[in-house]
Design an enzyme around this catalytic site. Sequence first.
Site, mmCIF file in Angstrom:
data_model
loop_
_atom_site.group_PDB
_atom_site.id
_atom_site.type_symbol
_atom_site.label_atom_id
_atom_site.label_comp_id
_atom_site.label_asym_id
_atom_site.label_seq_id
_atom_site.Cartn_x
_atom_site.Cartn_y
_atom_site.Cartn_z
ATOM 1 N N SER A 149 0.829 -1.205 0.000
ATOM 2 C CA SER A 149 0.000 0.000 0.000
ATOM 3 C C SER A 149 0.869 1.264 0.000
ATOM 4 O O SER A 149 1.655 1.461 -0.922
ATOM 5 C CB SER A 149 -0.962 -0.046 1.192
ATOM 6 O OG SER A 149 -1.962 0.933 1.080
ATOM 7 N N ASP A 248 -9.812 -3.736 -5.272
ATOM 8 C CA ASP A 248 -9.069 -2.656 -4.618
ATOM 9 C C ASP A 248 -9.193 -1.383 -5.447
ATOM 10 O O ASP A 248 -8.967 -1.419 -6.664
ATOM 11 C CB ASP A 248 -7.599 -3.074 -4.505
ATOM 12 C CG ASP A 248 -6.731 -2.073 -3.760
ATOM 13 O OD1 ASP A 248 -7.220 -0.991 -3.385
ATOM 14 O OD2 ASP A 248 -5.545 -2.380 -3.556
ATOM 15 N N HIS A 278 -8.132 -4.808 -0.790
ATOM 16 C CA HIS A 278 -6.949 -4.131 -0.270
ATOM 17 C C HIS A 278 -6.687 -4.566 1.171
ATOM 18 O O HIS A 278 -7.596 -4.653 1.986
ATOM 19 C CB HIS A 278 -7.158 -2.618 -0.320
ATOM 20 C CG HIS A 278 -5.930 -1.826 -0.021
ATOM 21 N ND1 HIS A 278 -5.058 -1.431 -1.002
ATOM 22 C CD2 HIS A 278 -5.420 -1.361 1.148
ATOM 23 C CE1 HIS A 278 -4.056 -0.756 -0.454
ATOM 24 N NE2 HIS A 278 -4.265 -0.701 0.854
#
Length: 312
Positions: A149, A248, A278
């Site tokens: 991320s 995501d 995610h």
Amino acid sequence: MNPIKRIALKALSYSRKNLKKYYKIKRKLQNVANIFFRKRYKLMDHKIMTGDREIPVRIFSPKRKTNSGVLVFFHGGGWVTGNIDFYTHVCANMSNQTGNTVISVDYLLAPEHPFPEGLEDCYNVAREIFQNLDLLKYKASDITLIGDSAGGNLAAAVSLMARDKGEFMPGKQILIYPSTYNDHTENSPFPSIRENGKDFLLTSRQIQDYMDLYAPKAEDRFSPYLAPLLAKDLSNQPDTLIITAEYDPLRDEGEAYGLRLKEFGNKVKMHRMKDAVHGFFSLPWKSEYVIRSYEIINWFLSSSNARSEELL
């Protein structure tokens, strides 16, 4: 996706609080979990001195060391939450699953320390590791940058900065559902922002909030070190593995970054994790998504230069 799972994800997404208002509470909740994680693993804390700042790192050695490599890990959390304690279970599993040493970096968090302070911590730690190979008894080719991320964003930015400064150069990087662009509103050019931006845990609104906290200055949003996809030149980058999640919001920009890296002659492997959302990389290690991730990561790490043409 299973309909029941989708309903649960939608409910969890709807119930999430305003990030800008409650990010400190989120940090405190994560710290409660840290007490549990610290007791479960054998680990070594260390500090790397860069200039007048000591940057905490945590070093994980695998139960069985089957590889000579080092993974320098930058954690996720939107540059605002997360720390080496909260990611201890992820890094311990990473070390055991890959047989490599993992060095997790506790970089400065926004909004108290906005862009580029956290990035500079990550870069400085990576530079120190590459410039002290004799001390660590590793070769430069043994070292891979990895992040999930916001940490994937930081890994990509460190690689760009390393090329630009010429102080070191990673041979490989692993970017797990990375943020690579600067616009996560309805004006985004990426369909996944609109398709997956409301009902799949991480929302496009949250991503915008994270970005506002990390980079409050509008001009910083156009830096390639904040949005690597905006870089005019992506040549001479490490061999790259990008893992994205089907549901995501960041899926398309992560994959777009892989395609642009390839356009500039870099070797890139991409994998989209079917049915995943995610954050799946932080699930318990027996999760099917985590198991599959390490199958891919271990293949990538074992790919020598002689086999690099196999990368997509």
